[in-house]
Design an enzyme around this catalytic site. Structure first.
Site, PDB file in Angstrom:
ATOM      1  CE  LYS A 128     -14.684   5.708   0.502  1.00 38.88           C
ATOM      2  NZ  LYS A 128     -13.599   5.485   1.320  1.00 38.88           N
ATOM      3  CB  THR A 161     -10.957   4.132  -1.124  1.00 39.66           C
ATOM      4  OG1 THR A 161     -10.594   4.037   0.318  1.00 39.66           O
ATOM      5  CG2 THR A 161     -10.114   3.100  -1.719  1.00 39.66           C
ATOM      6  CG  HIS A 178      -2.232  -0.490   1.324  1.00 39.15           C
ATOM      7  ND1 HIS A 178      -3.320  -0.884   0.579  1.00 39.15           N
ATOM      8  CD2 HIS A 178      -2.612  -2.247   1.778  1.00 39.15           C
ATOM      9  CE1 HIS A 178      -4.109  -1.521   0.855  1.00 39.15           C
ATOM     10  NE2 HIS A 178      -3.884  -2.345   0.866  1.00 39.15           N
ATOM     11  CE  LYS A 227      -7.293  12.835   0.589  1.00 40.59           C
ATOM     12  NZ  LYS A 227      -7.388  11.768  -0.465  1.00 40.59           N
ATOM     13  NE  ARG A 228      -2.952   7.513   6.614  1.00 40.60           N
ATOM     14  CZ  ARG A 228      -1.727   7.375   6.104  1.00 40.60           C
ATOM     15  NH1 ARG A 228      -1.161   7.533   7.091  1.00 40.60           N
ATOM     16  NH2 ARG A 228      -1.715   6.843   5.273  1.00 40.60           N
ATOM     17  CE  LYS A 257      -3.418  10.104   3.627  1.00 42.27           C
ATOM     18  NZ  LYS A 257      -3.717   8.959   2.069  1.00 42.27           N
TER      19      LYS A 257
END
Length: 872
Positions: A716, A712, A408, A601-602, A607
């Site tokens: 969504k 992901t 991952h 998100k985390r 990110k």
């Protein structure tokens, strides 16, 4: 019994005694027939009749709910609140869920097909009741039933707390895959840990993330089945005895210094539109000796419960902070405890079939979800060699045919490693096995590529550092027959970067791509019921929920003005719902007519939530500099953040602080008003996501190219008609290919440009982007609180040479946001883009992903469950 000692003719007492016994892995057909033969025919028929599932008509449902209110909860109709109603409805639902679970497990035990076992340290399930009722097709009946009893389904659903069994995308992916496995009738079990306090409950105090225990089990969990009789002893430490057997073969006997118990808790996972109900087995750690009465009587009260404290901390928290040696040791204990208990369970189930060990991989497929469960490879080798007495080579052949590994990440810092001295202290026999695996593997490598010592060093499972480190990703690759990435770009990157040497050795066939997916049952049907209803009406039914490519039929409605109006009306209703949540949680009022811009998100540097908030500051400063006439043309925007930072991740926690500091200034500035609002939604979880995702107009997926494996959340948002702004990274690329470049806003450098840009920033005087420099200057002037607080963040751009390329991408990021503003002003065209997004997301169903795994990696077949009927 009559006076003469004879039994009456009509006695129901069996002719020979029934020895009732518990079987931990179910009964095979042969075992079942043998047990039935001991029972009178009348008893067998009575059990069969009374074991049928409860009826699902409204009256039967109401009777079941009231039964649980008055008996299980010991309440009365006038002495209960919404939470009590939730408990009763949950228990009633669970009754029907367990009936399906029993049918499924009973039929699978008899048929004994090949199963897949999905090992994941996280299963981010969210709330269970709504999902269970929808998947079993009972939500409408339950809704009508409880309404007549005086409660609203919405209030009852809201009373459930999220299961704290995960944190981010890894755990949600595992949950989606378990949903798809059940829906597609694949025989599957998940294995994880039952965390007492989750990862943590996030609260914002003075703008900072503050961690509190997540007491999600305070009122028990009606969605789990405690299997207190299933207890497996797991050892740690100790030493290894080496002996020679009668055949001259060296044998190893590990004698642990201490041990704990693994107690099983089962979580039924129902499929949609099927009787199939799979299982996730979670392990809880308990001491082998709960209470030391001698120490207690001597007045040493702390010592009397010391064993319990030491044992139970193993499953207290997900991802213990590993900034200390004690934290690292606890993480390693956690991973071994979980994998050892799971392997014991899997092996026990296999041995019941009385098959040869050579058949093991024909009956068992084990998927490693990231490197966390990699110790399962070593544990299975130990069980086969030390306890089942197989030869090393025979055992290793079984192991490598059984396991498959999902990678991952390509980030070096995320590649799990364990210190050899610590590993030896906790798992001495396993260290011996790892060294042997490594030696035999490197001997084969050296034979294929002689005299390349650099290659051996790079491919070794043991990293020659001080102290030596065990590279778990290398061990996972060596011990698995397939290795997959989770998006096309990511799968190519792992073959050309972190695993390039392994590709050269094994060949490319071992390394495959399996693009992630999401379950449309949870992320559209459940999260966005109004849109799901509109789609059903448009497509003539709900077949799309199991065949997502049918959504393409919506493309025919793009030019239908009436349909577009319905579509956008639903979007606005979802935005109103989110605005209410923001008011409740953040005490900030936002307009549903503004553009809702979301990044949830985390929290991590790659990110780039940091870049997002820097752009928000740029936008704020730009608006502040405008005249009143210029402001009239500005597109109002609400920027919504959410996500947790790891407790020990200082920089990520500073990003959260900066977001909240900026929000405090922007939201109170009358010169800006409703043109810009900033909110950070605390304690982001699945149930919060189910409100945020359907309400998004634009969502941000802006990781530095080549760093996000897949993502992901992007899937969504787009499935729910939200557009995205993103980089050419992870699954963004494949989403672009499916929905078309006119319906996505792409910016930034490409993955193959990243290293050159980093090199230039590191060794050349590359000036910072001017707009970004202006933002940094505003922070340093104290516009958003004491600038000293944020100096470490700014240093990542200056002293740290901007590793994640915020400056390099900043100008194109601003331009992309300007394109979003311009596009959103034309609401008619925006509606067309939104419809096309949903219509073309068929590829990203987790059903498609799971089918690919099943066909190409696990080699398992669907095994539909036969409906055994309902009570009259």
């Amino acid at each position: 019994m009559m006076a003469d000692g004879k039994k009456p003719e009509n006695s129901m007492v069996p002719k020979r005694p029934m020895h009732h016994r518990r079987n931990f892995t179910g009964l095979t057909s042969k075992e079942l027939d043998a047990e039935k033969s001991k029972w009178p025919k009348e008893t067998v028929e009575l059990w069969a009749q009374l074991s049928k599932k409860d009826a699902n008509d409204i009256h039967s449902i109401q009777k079941s709910i009231v039964h649980h209110v008055t008996t299980t909860l010991a309440r009365a109709a006038y002495n209960m609140d919404n939470f009590s109603a939730y408990q009763a409805v949950a228990l009633s639902t669970r009754d029907r869920l367990i009936s399906r679970w029993n049918e499924t497990q009973g039929q699978l035990s008899k048929a004994d097909p090949k199963r897949v076992y999905y090992l994941s340290l996280e299963f981010l399930l969210g709330r269970s009741m709504d999902n269970a009722l929808l998947n079993m097709g009972l939500k409408d009946s339950y809704g009508k039933g409880i309404e007549q009893l005086g409660f609203k389904m919405e209030d009852v659903i809201e009373s459930e707390v999220d299961a704290a069994l995960g944190n981010g995308g890894l755990g949600r992916l595992a949950a989606c895959y378990m949903d798809s496995l059940a829906t597609l009738d694949y025989p599957a079990w998940g294995y994880g840990l039952r965390y007492n306090y989750g990862i943590f409950q996030q609260r914002i105090v003075d703008g900072y993330q503050t961690e509190y225990p997540d007491y999600w089990l305070n009122f028990d969990n009606p969605w789990e089945l405690p299997r207190l009789d299933i207890s497996i002893q797991i050892g740690f430490g100790g030493h290894v005895q080496t002996t020679e057997d009668e055949y001259g073969v060296t044998r190893h006997n590990w004698i642990p210094a201490n041990s704990v118990q693994a107690i099983a808790y089962d979580v039924p996972i129902p499929g949609y539109g099927t009787e199939n109900c799979n299982n996730i087995r979670l392990w809880r750690s308990k001491p082998t000796r709960v209470f030391d009465l001698t120490s207690f009587n001597e007045g040493n009260y702390e010592k009397s419960v010391e064993d319990a404290t030491q044992a139970e901390k193993i499953t207290s928290v997900l991802y213990p902070n590993d900034n200390t040696m004690a934290g690292k040791e606890l993480r390693l204990k956690q991973q071994y405890f979980w994998t050892a208990a799971s392997l014991h369970d899997i092996v026990r189930r296999f041995k019941k079939s009385m098959r040869e060990w050579s058949d093991f991989s024909e009956q068992v497929a084990i998927q490693l979800n990231d490197t966390h469960p990699t110790l399962a490879i070593v544990e299975l080798q130990r069980l086969l060699v030390d306890e089942e007495m197989l030869s090393w080579d025979d055992a290793w052949e079984i192991v490598t045919k059984t396991f498959a590994f999902t990678n991952h990440t390509v980030l070096p810092e995320a590649m799990e490693k364990w210190s050899v001295p610590m590993f030896e202290y906790l798992l001495p026999r396993h260290l011996q096995i790892i060294f042997d695996i490594n030696l035999f593997f490197l001997q084969k490598v050296e034979k294929k590529f002689p005299n390349d010592r650099g290659l051996l060093n790079r491919m070794s499972i043991i990293e020659e550092a001080q102290p030596q480190q065990i590279r778990m990703a290398h061990l996972a690759v060596v011990g698995s027959h397939k290795v997959n990435g989770v998006a096309a770009l990511h799968s190519n990157l792992i073959k050309t970067t972190i695993f390039q040497d392994f590709v050269d050795y094994y060949g490319e066939d071992k390394f495959v791509n399996k693009t992630n997916g999401i379950t449309p049952r949870r992320w559209l049907h459940q999260a966005n019921p109004q849109l799901s209803t509109l789609i059903n009406e448009t497509l003539g039914g709900d077949k799309w929920l199991k065949e997502l490519s049918l959504l393409k039929g919506l493309n025919k409605k793009v030019d239908d003005a009436a349909f577009r109006k319905k579509w956008m009306t639903i979007k606005r209703a979802n935005k109103v719902r989110l605005a209410e949540l923001i008011k409740t949680r953040c005490d900030v009022e936002v307009s549903p007519d503004a553009l809702f811009d979301v990044q949830v998100k985390r929290i991590h540097e790659y990110k780039r939530q940091f870049m997002n908030i820097l752009y928000v500051i740029h936008r704020y400063r730009t608006i502040k500099s405008m005249s009143a006439a210029q402001k009239a043309s500005v597109q109002p925007r609400v920027v919504i953040f959410g996500g947790k930072a790891a407790p020990g991740y200082y920089i990520a926690k500073l990003v959260i602080k900066l977001i909240n500091s900026v929000a405090a200034v922007v939201n109170q500035d009358p010169a800006v008003g409703d043109l810009l609002k900033v909110v950070f939604v605390p304690d982001y979880n699945v149930s919060v996501a189910e409100v945020i995702v359907p309400a998004s107009d634009i969502s941000q997926h802006i990781s530095t190219a080549g760093t996000e494996a897949s993502g992901t959340s992007n899937m969504k948002f787009v499935l729910n008609g939200g557009l995205i702004i993103g980089t050419m990274d992870g699954a963004n690329i494949e989403i672009l290919e499916e929905i078309g470049e006119d319906n996505i806003f792409i910016f930034g450098c490409l993955a193959d440009e990243v290293e050159d840009l980093r090199h230039a920033q590191r060794y050349r005087s590359v000036p910072m982007d001017p707009a970004l420099q202006g933002v940094i200057s505003a922070i340093e002037k104290g516009t958003f609180e004491d600038p000293k607080i944020f100096q470490p963040l700014i240093s990542t751009l200056t002293v740290g040479k901007d590793f994640y390329l915020i400056s390099a991408d900043f100008a194109s990021y601003i331009a992309a946001n300007q394109q979003v503003d311009a596009a959103y002003k034309n609401q008619d065209e925006w509606a067309k883009k939104s419809i096309r997004c949903t219509a073309n997301m068929g590829k990203f169903s987790s059903d498609r992903s799971v089918k690919e795994y099943a066909d190409e990696i696990w080699h398992i077949k669907p095994h539909p469950v036969v409906d055994e009927g309902y009570q009259a």
